[in-house]
Scaffold this motif. Sequence first.
Motif, PDB file in Angstrom:
ATOM      1  N   UNK A 104       0.847  -1.201   0.000  1.00 15.07           N
ATOM      2  CA  UNK A 104       0.000   0.000   0.000  1.00 15.07           C
ATOM      3  C   UNK A 104       0.881   1.249   0.000  1.00 15.07           C
ATOM      4  N   UNK A 105       2.008   1.174   0.690  1.00 14.36           N
ATOM      5  CA  UNK A 105       2.924   2.324   0.733  1.00 14.36           C
ATOM      6  C   UNK A 105       3.438   2.644  -0.662  1.00 14.36           C
ATOM      7  N   UNK A 106       3.901   1.644  -1.372  1.00 16.07           N
ATOM      8  CA  UNK A 106       4.433   1.891  -2.719  1.00 16.07           C
ATOM      9  C   UNK A 106       3.348   2.349  -3.679  1.00 16.07           C
ATOM     10  N   UNK A 107       2.194   1.704  -3.601  1.00 19.04           N
ATOM     11  CA  UNK A 107       1.154   2.079  -4.563  1.00 19.04           C
ATOM     12  C   UNK A 107       0.689   3.508  -4.275  1.00 19.04           C
TER      13      UNK A 107
ATOM     14  N   UNK B 295       7.637  12.375   6.141  1.00 17.59           N
ATOM     15  CA  UNK B 295       6.328  11.976   5.621  1.00 17.59           C
ATOM     16  C   UNK B 295       6.401  10.563   5.034  1.00 17.59           C
ATOM     17  N   UNK B 296       7.489  10.261   4.344  1.00 19.15           N
ATOM     18  CA  UNK B 296       7.641   8.895   3.820  1.00 19.15           C
ATOM     19  C   UNK B 296       7.585   7.873   4.939  1.00 19.15           C
ATOM     20  N   UNK B 297       8.308   8.165   6.024  1.00 19.15           N
ATOM     21  CA  UNK B 297       8.314   7.244   7.172  1.00 19.15           C
ATOM     22  C   UNK B 297       6.920   7.190   7.794  1.00 19.15           C
ATOM     23  N   UNK B 298       6.329   8.360   7.964  1.00 12.80           N
ATOM     24  CA  UNK B 298       5.022   8.439   8.616  1.00 12.80           C
ATOM     25  C   UNK B 298       3.956   7.684   7.855  1.00 12.80           C
ATOM     26  N   UNK B 299       4.005   7.768   6.523  1.00 16.89           N
ATOM     27  CA  UNK B 299       2.980   7.083   5.752  1.00 16.89           C
ATOM     28  C   UNK B 299       3.172   5.578   5.780  1.00 16.89           C
ATOM     29  N   UNK B 300       4.409   5.124   5.893  1.00 21.37           N
ATOM     30  CA  UNK B 300       4.616   3.685   6.053  1.00 21.37           C
ATOM     31  C   UNK B 300       4.052   3.261   7.410  1.00 21.37           C
TER      32      UNK B 300
END
Lengths: 174, 473
Positions: free
Chosen positions: B90-93, B384-389
């Motif tokens: 889901x993170x990548x998509x 944000x990248x970390x947070x969204x993961x």
Amino acid sequence: MKRHVVAEFAAEAPLLEAARALRAEGQAEVDLHSPVPLHGADEALGLKRSIVPRLALVAGLLGAVTGYLMQWYLVGVDWPINVGGRPPSSPPAFIPVTFELGVLFAALAIFFGLFALWGMPRLHHPVFEVEAFRSASVDGLWLSTVVSAEAAESTAARLRGLGARQVQIVEDAS
Amino acid sequence: MSAKPAIAIAIDPLEPVPVLVGRPDDRALTEALVKPLYAPTTRGWKLLVTALAAGMAFWLLSLATTLVVGIGAWGNNIPVAWAFDITTFVWWIGIGHAGTLISAILLLFQQKWRTSINRFAEAMTLFAVAMAGVYPIIHLGRPWFFWWLMPYPATLGLWPNFKSALPWDVFAISTYATVSFLFWFMGLIPDLATLRDTAPTRLKRTIYGLFAFGWRGSARHWQHYRIGYLLMAGLGTPLVVSVHTIVSFDFAISQLPGWHTTIFPPYFVAGAIFSGFAMVLTLMIPARKILGIEHVITMKHLDNMAKVILATGMMVTYGYAMEHFMAWYGGNKYEAFAFLNRWTGPYAPIWYMQLVCNVLAPQVLWFPSMRRNLVVLFAVSILVNIGMWAERFVIIAVSLHRDFIPASWGMYTPTWVDWGLLFGSMCTFGLLFLLFLRFLPVVPIAEVKELRRELDHHDARVAGLAGHGEGTP
């Protein structure tokens, strides 16, 4: 044997003017080559509206209908599955795949339709024989037209008269 | 134009920062944009490629272990049947949404600033979707039968169940990957012709020429091209919204507390744009510097992207608040517990990390000075990248590990294979991106030339208005 007359112009206005003039003199295969789409080129060449939108619409509708009918037949008729007592053919559940297939068919139709309309892939074309024509994808503005061997010299002279910076004649080997 | 122009940052906030510094002519623009492709390979690039290739080897090792040993090599269990795999999927998509948003939605809204960054974002989308696509397949258990997901006339006479969200996912992701690729490639065709015509060696000329398929900038071709490109953007716009909506259905149409909620589709789409723009910034801040294209990808682009991150960050925050409100207002004790468990359960630190990264960190972007500070922007994009993961982990694993009956509760601990798949996929993504930077034009050359013409036209009109004191609309 046909001849391609290829001419470079310094600015957009004389280029479009030259295209109009040649067309008015009865030449049907005038084309322009530029690194970006030119405003007024469609009108100067008298191009008809592109059929790409109609192609996309038909393909998109076809995809959506295919998607819906496929789901209706597979889980509604051929192998009905009872999930929580809901009817085997359950239209709300079929919306996502119907939509996705509509988009997929339309996109494929646009992409491959463009290649068909362009007549591409065509790695070799007589205009590429002109070494300077390479600038057509950088900053050059070019006009090309296809004429009979006898008319080639007169067309070249006419293009020079219309303000072309350089004119070259290429033999069509095909 | 070979000398790098200074970046003009307006002191007066009303004075717009340019989307293109200076008005380079077509030849100068072409030269500036193709230069990095023909320059000799640098030492730094080789080192980076080597490091990322090592990371990719780790990814391949993890994949091979998964194939040989099976899903048992992961930390997944019952109740936590979905964990790092689906979180990372889901993170990548989600990251893969920025490209189509920038190229399609902003094109339809006639946002000029999108022009210089769309190729970059689209390439990022393709690589992110490629990484995402791996996870659901290896999660099948017997990935070599992945084609069972497609409706084909099997000898058993069985078909996929189209009333389940998982076949929807198959169609959504494969359509998205296909359309994103076609859109990206369509945009590349005129530029590949430019590369064919400017390449210094015969080999490069031949290879770029093959992929240009004989494009000769014909007005008859441009006519179909323009309308086709616009239509692709028109298709891409609802498509990009549909993809993460359908991904959110994987969760929303189930009955698990923490998943079963109607806010998921819009909240997932906002989160996808949020993470995608963050990833574009993470990649773009160093890349524009290294490639020397700071006059084409200006502070204006970074500033606008920071604003999109701030806006979508607020939407995501609203999603968190509304989930909690509904858990309380809905009066379902399992739902209420699922949210209490985020704050007080064993995985609470990840939830706090999510809040700091996704809710607090973007708030600094309210300040124009912060939006123009590259270090701050870069740091926020990483957070944000970390947070969204973390968000996806909290939604997926933390909701699963404690559901209805305490007797069925469990814990999840990742194994080295899980970590290998996560970090390895980042390295593989980075490697693909480095190859893209090396071999293809990062900025759409033809489109920037058009942008310059539009800006010239705009300048002329403004000058005309100023000169006469009156103007025609």
